[in-house]
Write an enzyme that holds these catalytic residues in place. Structure first.
Site, PDB file in Angstrom:
ATOM      1  N   GLU A 112      23.348  -5.008  50.409  1.00 35.02           N
ATOM      2  CA  GLU A 112      22.030  -4.370  50.537  1.00 35.02           C
ATOM      3  C   GLU A 112      21.541  -4.590  51.960  1.00 35.02           C
ATOM      4  O   GLU A 112      22.132  -5.381  52.702  1.00 35.02           O
ATOM      5  CB  GLU A 112      21.049  -4.941  49.518  1.00 35.02           C
ATOM      6  CG  GLU A 112      20.751  -6.419  49.677  1.00 35.02           C
ATOM      7  CD  GLU A 112      19.935  -6.997  48.526  1.00 35.02           C
ATOM      8  OE1 GLU A 112      19.091  -7.886  48.786  1.00 35.02           O
ATOM      9  OE2 GLU A 112      20.137  -6.608  47.360  1.00 35.02           O
ATOM     10  N   HIS A 150      13.745  -8.813  47.666  1.00 34.29           N
ATOM     11  CA  HIS A 150      14.501 -10.002  48.058  1.00 34.29           C
ATOM     12  C   HIS A 150      14.036 -10.490  49.427  1.00 34.29           C
ATOM     13  O   HIS A 150      13.817  -9.676  50.330  1.00 34.29           O
ATOM     14  CB  HIS A 150      16.006  -9.685  48.173  1.00 34.29           C
ATOM     15  CG  HIS A 150      16.683  -9.573  46.852  1.00 34.29           C
ATOM     16  ND1 HIS A 150      17.849  -8.857  46.683  1.00 34.29           N
ATOM     17  CD2 HIS A 150      16.387 -10.086  45.640  1.00 34.29           C
ATOM     18  CE1 HIS A 150      18.224  -8.946  45.419  1.00 34.29           C
ATOM     19  NE2 HIS A 150      17.356  -9.680  44.759  1.00 34.29           N
TER      20      HIS A 150
END
Lengths: 368, 305
Positions: free
Chosen positions: B221, B260
């Site tokens: 990611e 995150h």
């Protein structure tokens, strides 16, 4: 969190890093007072949490009252990269000999703090040439290391001494406040050979906030972000019209990507998180109902720890309470998803077998 | 190089071969107890729990609880521990585990300050221990051992290694792989934090020499450059096994943290474009959607036949 320049400079000042006299204000009345105290010439600098201020006209030289009256409101009214001015900093103008670059940052791939310095600063880090890079473990910078960097920068005499002093103070500040990045760009050599921090960028680790009450006054959060944090989910507002809700940051990011690939425009990123309850999802829907641009909700759930029924229940309650009256396009998979689908059968929620189908329906449904 | 299989499985001459003992720190908390039960159900050999002040009790009438990790290690001989404590207590719990001789530490908590992670890694290096996480779903050898919070259903034993920063994408993509007939030999959650105890490249080194490995799936990611570094390593060593990647966050705005702690693009650093182009350079196809991963993997396998 990312501090504004004047906030970063407050910290620099507390740690004894040389700065030019400067004052922050939010109104022109306050600004006039500061202008008198500082005396001309000075620089008017917009305070926004993004770079590229100079190019956008957010930094203006100011020589007299007439210029001040013209330029202060001009700079205060600017929007840079979507960010409105939070304040204005007036800073004394100075006679500069040379601009250097200095930063300490958290090096993710090497898993340690790293110094980047360059004798050619004043430009964005991507274009800083002749970078001197030094890894410094947990952020302790010894005299010897600081001297080595100064030497590689080809600094001598007072400039070298000042550089060593500033680097060590910056390192102390970085470690004590748990920064991900502390940057002075430019770090200027003045005509007398002394060094001054002309700009400051400071980004702290949000996960360490609980140890830093003293920094909380710098925290900038919208009411919606505040409420999201309290309920234990994460929310990032975007400017489209389809709210994206899911569980797990990776899955929600992936859903945003697929929605954008198909011409949809995400209104937000909303991760209900691993600890989702009916109440917290209901709160999430409450926040979405406050975003007036939202025309539909796309839900992508992969129930692992989170039971999809918990989420379904929140949606049913939101319909019952007339909290939302938006079309919902949902893909539910994993824990108890058959039961959740059954629960939502007669509601305004359309259930799809794959996320791709849910996205297509959402994009088509919103267009009409 | 860490032999992760030796730690998780052991060798045939071990008396506890394929049933290595695992300690659960924070076993009496809501989260810890739920997942301890799930791990036991899966077949993981949970030999002890640790909760200060609850020593002497039993979890589920079976698993003995101790006040300290040292007591748990002394009693059980376990070398593996999984931590379920609030983020602010992670530093203390992890140091205690490492000091007690734990060699594999699975760090579940999210929101651990980076500084604490660095301190723990520093100690782990000195002790020769491996940290997975923090902010990880865990690590598992499907149908043998699960040390983490992942649901059981998506996973099936097989010959594909899956490395992922994200928890839910690990489940989603493993599910797609399983449905397509690709079981997994091991799945490793790297974690979504900026600093990872086991980086993408470390995880790759752990799995690249599995004798019967048939393919590798990398789920990355935005944020940092661990995917780029991994792609470079794959080029450098001439790794030839069929490999497919997926990168989440192509549509994410810059300078915003996407859930995150590690998922943030700063300037150009950490961008999806940079990762995708590096994978392309390594001749690794990057899926646009999770459901595309098994399709691309099947294609890569046909090419290499």
């Amino acid at each position: 969190m990312r501090l504004l320049e004047f906030q970063a400079k407050e910290l620099f000042r507390n740690y004894g890093i040389n700065l030019l006299p400067s004052k922050a204000s939010t109104t022109i009345e306050e600004g006039r007072k500061h202008a008198k105290e500082l005396g001309y010439p000075f620089v008017i600098k917009i305070q926004v949490p993004v770079g590229g201020r100079g190019k956008a006209g957010g930094i203006q030289k100011c020589q007299n009252d007439d210029e001040f009256e013209l330029k202060y409101p001009q700079v205060l009214g600017l929007t840079i990269k979507g960010e409105k001015a939070r304040a204005i900093l007036l800073e004394k103008m100075a006679d500069i000999k040379k601009e250097l670059y200095l930063s300490l940052f958290l090096n993710r791939s090497k898993r340690c703090y790293t110094i980047i310095a360059s004798p050619e600063g004043g430009v964005e880090i991507e274009s800083v040439k002749n970078q001197i890079i030094k890894e410094v473990g947990l952020g302790e910078v010894s005299d010897q290391v600081a001297r080595e960097v100064a030497k590689e920068m080809k600094l001598e005499g007072k400039a070298a001494d000042d550089f060593v002093d500033i680097l060590q103070k910056l390192a102390k500040l970085t470690v004590e406040k748990e920064a991900e990045l502390a940057e002075i760009n430019p770090l200027a050599i003045m005509q007398d050979g002394s060094l001054m921090a002309l700009d400051g960028k400071f980004v702290t680790d949000d996960n360490s906030n609980f140890r830093h009450d003293e920094l909380q006054k710098y925290q900038e959060k919208t009411e919606i972000e505040e409420r999201a944090e309290k309920s234990g989910f994460s929310l990032v507002e975007l400017d489209g019209d389809i709210a994206v809700v899911g569980n797990g940051a990776g899955l929600v990011m992936s859903t945003l990507d697929m929605l954008s690939d198909n011409g949809g425009k995400p209104a937000c990123f909303l991760d209900v998180g691993g600890g989702a309850t009916t109440d917290s999802v209901y709160e999430a829907l409450t926040l979405i109902s406050k975003m007036h641009r939202v025309k539909g909700i796309l839900v992508n759930l992969y129930g692992g720890i989170v039971k999809t029924t918990v989420v379904a229940e929140a949606f049913l309650k939101a319909y019952d309470d007339k909290l939302i009256n938006l079309p919902v396009f949902a893909r539910l998979k994993g824990t108890e998803s058959d039961k959740a689908k059954e629960m939502l059968k007669n509601s305004r929620t359309k259930i799809f077998d794959s996320v791709e189908e849910a996205i297509n329906a959402a994009v088509m449904g919103i267009k009409r | 190089m860490t032999d992760i299989f030796k730690i998780l499985k052991g060798t045939p001459e071990d008396s506890d071969y394929k049933k290595k003992g695992v300690i659960v720190q924070g076993i009496t908390g809501a989260y810890g107890s739920l997942h301890a039960k799930n791990m036991i159900t899966y077949g993981t050999n949970i030999v002890a729990g640790v909760t200060p002040g609850k020593g002497g009790q039993k979890f589920e009438d079976k698993v003995p609880i101790y006040n300290t990790v040292k007591e748990a290690v002394d009693a059980s001989g376990a070398k593996i521990s999984i931590i379920f404590v609030p983020a602010k207590f992670f530093l203390g719990a992890a140091k205690e585990a490492l000091e007690a001789g734990i060699k594999l530490l699975v760090a579940i908590p999210e929101h651990v300050p980076v500084r604490d992670t660095m301190e723990v890694l520093d100690l782990a290096n000195k002790k020769g221990a491996v940290i997975i996480g923090p902010n990880t779903p865990g690590i598992m050898i499907p149908e043998l051992i699960k040390i983490g919070i992942m649901p059981a259903t998506p996973f099936k034993a097989g010959k594909i290694a899956v490395l992922s920063k994200s928890g839910t994408l690990l489940y989603e993509i493993s599910d797609a792989l399983t449905s397509a007939g690709f079981g997994q030999s091991i799945t490793i959650g790297i974690g979504g934090d900026p600093i990872n105890g086991t980086r993408m490249i470390d995880a790759f080194d752990m799995v690249k020499d599995i004798p019967d490995l048939e393919g590798l799936v990398v789920v990355g990611e935005i944020g940092g450059d661990s995917e780029e570094i991994l792609a470079q390593r794959i080029i450098d060593i001439g790794f030839k096994k069929p490999t497919v990647a997926y990168i989440a966050g192509r549509a994410a705005p810059k300078e915003k943290r996407m859930g995150h702690a590690g998922a943030i693009v700063m300037g150009t650093y950490g961008s999806a474009e940079s990762k995708v182009s590096m994978f392309n350079k390594a001749n690794i196809p990057v899926a646009k959607r999770p459901s595309q991963v098994p399709v691309l993997l099947a294609g890569k396998m046909q090419q290499s036949d």
